[in-house]
Motif scaffolding. Structure first.
Motif, PDB file in Angstrom:
ATOM      1  N   MET A 101       6.623  -1.042  13.950  1.00  0.00           N
ATOM      2  CA  MET A 101       8.100  -1.243  13.298  1.00  0.00           C
ATOM      3  C   MET A 101       8.635  -0.212  12.749  1.00  0.00           C
ATOM      4  N   PRO A 102      10.088  -0.961  12.366  1.00  0.00           N
ATOM      5  CA  PRO A 102      11.082   0.419  11.270  1.00  0.00           C
ATOM      6  C   PRO A 102      10.490   0.689  10.032  1.00  0.00           C
ATOM      7  N   ARG A 103      10.075   2.604   9.994  1.00  0.00           N
ATOM      8  CA  ARG A 103      10.042   2.696   8.764  1.00  0.00           C
ATOM      9  C   ARG A 103      10.194   2.324   8.208  1.00  0.00           C
ATOM     10  N   PRO A 104       9.693   1.369   6.487  1.00  0.00           N
ATOM     11  CA  PRO A 104      10.618   1.032   5.200  1.00  0.00           C
ATOM     12  C   PRO A 104      11.005   1.674   4.444  1.00  0.00           C
ATOM     13  N   PRO A 105      11.908   1.559   4.009  1.00  0.00           N
ATOM     14  CA  PRO A 105      12.290   2.507   2.988  1.00  0.00           C
ATOM     15  C   PRO A 105      12.004   3.115   1.877  1.00  0.00           C
ATOM     16  N   PHE A 106      10.771   3.993   2.094  1.00  0.00           N
ATOM     17  CA  PHE A 106      10.059   4.477   1.077  1.00  0.00           C
ATOM     18  C   PHE A 106      10.628   6.042   1.301  1.00  0.00           C
ATOM     19  N   GLU A 107      10.510   7.496   0.600  1.00  0.00           N
ATOM     20  CA  GLU A 107      11.088   8.765   0.575  1.00  0.00           C
ATOM     21  C   GLU A 107       9.496   9.263   1.121  1.00  0.00           C
ATOM     22  N   ASN A 108       8.299   8.325   0.376  1.00  0.00           N
ATOM     23  CA  ASN A 108       6.736   8.152   0.783  1.00  0.00           C
ATOM     24  C   ASN A 108       6.582   7.283   1.555  1.00  0.00           C
ATOM     25  N   ILE A 109       5.501   7.478   2.345  1.00  0.00           N
ATOM     26  CA  ILE A 109       4.453   6.857   2.389  1.00  0.00           C
ATOM     27  C   ILE A 109       2.643   7.593   2.363  1.00  0.00           C
TER      28      ILE A 109
ATOM     29  N   ALA B 130     -10.782   3.033   8.752  1.00  0.00           N
ATOM     30  CA  ALA B 130     -10.490   2.906   9.089  1.00  0.00           C
ATOM     31  C   ALA B 130     -10.288   2.127  10.469  1.00  0.00           C
ATOM     32  N   GLY B 131     -10.678   0.854  10.381  1.00  0.00           N
ATOM     33  CA  GLY B 131      -9.574  -0.521  10.812  1.00  0.00           C
ATOM     34  C   GLY B 131      -8.130  -0.350  10.005  1.00  0.00           C
ATOM     35  N   VAL B 132      -8.342  -0.386   8.809  1.00  0.00           N
ATOM     36  CA  VAL B 132      -6.831  -0.888   8.567  1.00  0.00           C
ATOM     37  C   VAL B 132      -5.786   0.534   9.120  1.00  0.00           C
ATOM     38  N   TYR B 133      -6.203   2.246   8.526  1.00  0.00           N
ATOM     39  CA  TYR B 133      -5.443   2.903   9.642  1.00  0.00           C
ATOM     40  C   TYR B 133      -5.392   2.623  11.099  1.00  0.00           C
ATOM     41  N   GLU B 134      -5.993   2.476  12.063  1.00  0.00           N
ATOM     42  CA  GLU B 134      -5.266   1.858  13.070  1.00  0.00           C
ATOM     43  C   GLU B 134      -4.594   0.969  13.143  1.00  0.00           C
ATOM     44  N   ALA B 135      -4.886   0.059  12.347  1.00  0.00           N
ATOM     45  CA  ALA B 135      -3.653  -0.729  12.101  1.00  0.00           C
ATOM     46  C   ALA B 135      -2.415  -0.458  11.796  1.00  0.00           C
ATOM     47  N   LEU B 136      -2.055   0.048  10.958  1.00  0.00           N
ATOM     48  CA  LEU B 136      -0.504   0.975  10.501  1.00  0.00           C
ATOM     49  C   LEU B 136      -0.383   1.836  11.672  1.00  0.00           C
ATOM     50  N   THR B 137      -1.243   2.350  12.337  1.00  0.00           N
ATOM     51  CA  THR B 137      -1.179   3.089  13.660  1.00  0.00           C
ATOM     52  C   THR B 137      -0.389   2.402  14.531  1.00  0.00           C
ATOM     53  N   GLU B 138      -1.002   1.559  14.672  1.00  0.00           N
ATOM     54  CA  GLU B 138      -0.090   0.563  16.050  1.00  0.00           C
ATOM     55  C   GLU B 138       1.193  -0.089  15.489  1.00  0.00           C
ATOM     56  N   ALA B 139       0.765  -0.034  14.042  1.00  0.00           N
ATOM     57  CA  ALA B 139       2.378  -0.060  13.374  1.00  0.00           C
ATOM     58  C   ALA B 139       3.609   1.059  13.364  1.00  0.00           C
ATOM     59  N   ALA B 140       2.799   2.097  13.780  1.00  0.00           N
ATOM     60  CA  ALA B 140       3.591   3.258  13.706  1.00  0.00           C
ATOM     61  C   ALA B 140       4.317   3.524  12.050  1.00  0.00           C
ATOM     62  N   LEU B 141       3.221   3.854  11.248  1.00  0.00           N
ATOM     63  CA  LEU B 141       3.230   3.809   9.748  1.00  0.00           C
ATOM     64  C   LEU B 141       2.117   4.840   9.209  1.00  0.00           C
TER      65      LEU B 141
ATOM     66  N   ARG C 141       7.822  12.704  -7.906  1.00  0.00           N
ATOM     67  CA  ARG C 141       8.497  12.108  -7.983  1.00  0.00           C
ATOM     68  C   ARG C 141       9.468  11.865  -7.423  1.00  0.00           C
ATOM     69  N   ARG C 142       8.395  10.304  -5.903  1.00  0.00           N
ATOM     70  CA  ARG C 142       9.465   9.810  -5.520  1.00  0.00           C
ATOM     71  C   ARG C 142       9.260   8.640  -4.810  1.00  0.00           C
ATOM     72  N   ASP C 143      10.493   7.480  -4.517  1.00  0.00           N
ATOM     73  CA  ASP C 143       9.848   6.524  -3.594  1.00  0.00           C
ATOM     74  C   ASP C 143       8.841   6.300  -2.781  1.00  0.00           C
ATOM     75  N   THR C 144       8.153   5.696  -3.361  1.00  0.00           N
ATOM     76  CA  THR C 144       7.099   5.925  -2.875  1.00  0.00           C
ATOM     77  C   THR C 144       5.940   4.730  -2.687  1.00  0.00           C
ATOM     78  N   LEU C 145       5.851   4.339  -0.819  1.00  0.00           N
ATOM     79  CA  LEU C 145       4.867   3.645  -0.550  1.00  0.00           C
ATOM     80  C   LEU C 145       2.981   3.789  -0.632  1.00  0.00           C
ATOM     81  N   ALA C 146       2.163   2.879  -1.504  1.00  0.00           N
ATOM     82  CA  ALA C 146       0.752   3.092  -1.505  1.00  0.00           C
ATOM     83  C   ALA C 146       0.050   2.099  -0.497  1.00  0.00           C
ATOM     84  N   PHE C 147      -0.943   2.730   0.324  1.00  0.00           N
ATOM     85  CA  PHE C 147      -1.829   1.502   1.056  1.00  0.00           C
ATOM     86  C   PHE C 147      -2.842   2.382   0.320  1.00  0.00           C
TER      87      PHE C 147
END
Length: 388
Positions: free
Chosen positions: A12-20, A35-46, A240-246
């Protein structure tokens, strides 16, 4: 290998945040969920720009930061399959294993598996001391823990490229530990420290099971003794940056009232390791509201009144940066009990991995999960379980 028949993800396109940011809590054997979370994020290109962890989260974080993106999931699998063993049910085959998952028999098998871990250790991770620490010379490191973790160093050196972790263009990497002598919480961050295996091991040196880890003449224990999540470090002390945190939590703050002593022990551990998370979020939400209100107020100050130390101080504090915090929280099955963090069976590991992948996939499919926050506090919280 864990399979994911549902909720398959596509880039998916990168979400509109400066920092993930990826935040990984401690929780021992439950870390396969991360590890399962990270695998899913990888598939989503996040792919995260910053990964921070404590205890088992520090190990997962090091494997992620210390490998090229295309190798990270394979390295995580190598670690998790290396430290887990086939369960008793594998002798009888998958059909019986599937049946047992919802029965008291599975609780017994999990308890036996955890007891085996306590007696024999985990390959590539830790081994019991012999003789016991009570028979070791006072003042020796062997007298201060029940297990020897030297095997973990070899595992980290094999699976993590520390030159990559410390390169100038590396993903930001942070792990938390506690100074044994001072009691102070310390973060080792590759923006400020050259990261070595001992920094990762220090974050997971949980007493009295594991020995303290020495770094530059000081000794450190598991960061979970003070706070089991790196949330505060990233949100309050990062740039201080616009941040998307998992935020990947392995212990749920919510649970049923216990009905037995075994359930009391389970609930006690869940509360102990999850208690700081909500406190940190509430505190940060209040600070966010103050920052946004300060920034708006400063816009009304006439330009000829801005050359004061008070204005400069407030201008440094106030801003309009926004944060979206996506919670991914493992909710344990009833049969896992209070030993779930040291129950290293292959069957449980694969269940945890699948749960992490599934929760993340369901989260990313929800239209609200990656939205920028609205409102005066500039902070959005999302947990897919709130929508179940």
């Amino acid at each position: 290998m864990p399979s994911h028949p549902q909720h398959k993800l596509v880039p998916m396109p990168r979400p509109p945040f400066e920092n993930i940011v990826l935040l990984l809590q401690g929780g021992g054997a439950l870390g396969a969920y991360q590890a399962g979370v990270y695998e899913a994020l990888t598939e989503a290109a996040l792919q995260p720009d910053w990964v921070a962890g404590i205890s088992i989260g520090a190990i997962n974080a090091a494997i992620i930061a210390g490998n090229a993106p295309e190798k990270r999931v394979d390295r995580l699998k190598e670690f998790w399959y290396g430290v887990t063993a086939p369960s008793t049910w594998d002798v009888f085959g998958d059909p019986l294993a599937r049946y047992a998952r919802g029965t008291d028999a599975r609780l017994l098998v999990n308890q036996l598996s955890a007891a085996s871990t306590a007696m024999t250790g985990v390959p590539g991770f830790f081994a019991p001391r012999f003789p016991s620490p009570w028979a070791q010379p006072r003042g020796s490191m062997e007298a201060t823990s029940y297990y020897d973790t030297s095997a973990l160093r070899s595992t980290l050196e094999r699976l993590v490229d520390f030159d990559r972790v410390n390169s100038t263009d590396a993903m930001r990497f942070s792990v938390g530990a506690v100074n044994v002598r001072s009691g102070n919480f310390v973060y080792f961050d590759n923006r400020h420290h050259p990261i070595l295996p001992e920094h990762v091991m220090a974050s997971g040196s949980l007493p009295p099971g594991f020995p303290a880890t020495e770094i530059e003449g000081e000794h450190y224990w598991d960061g979970g003794l003070v706070s089991n999540t790196p949330l505060q470090w990233v949100l309050q002390y990062g740039p201080r940056r616009d941040t998307l945190a998992f935020e990947v939590d392995l212990w749920s703050a919510h649970g049923d009232f216990p009905e037995s002593m075994a359930e009391v022990a389970t609930r006690q551990k869940e509360i102990l390791y999850s208690s700081r998370t909500r406190e940190n979020v509430d505190r940060f939400k209040h600070a966010q509201r103050l920052r946004h209100a300060t920034a708006k107020l400063l816009e009304t100050v006439p330009s000829d009144q801005r050359q004061t130390p008070e204005y400069a101080y407030l201008a440094d504090f106030g801003d309009s940066k926004i944060y979206s915090l996506v919670h991914l929280i493992y909710h344990a099955r009833h049969y896992e009990g209070d030993s779930k963090d040291y129950e290293f069976s292959r069957l449980s590991m694969e269940e945890h991995w699948r749960a992490g992948y599934s929760d993340t996939a369901r989260t990313l499919h929800h239209p609200s999960s990656l939205a920028r926050p609205k409102g005066m506090d500039g902070l959005a919280l999302f947990d897919i379980h709130d929508y179940d």
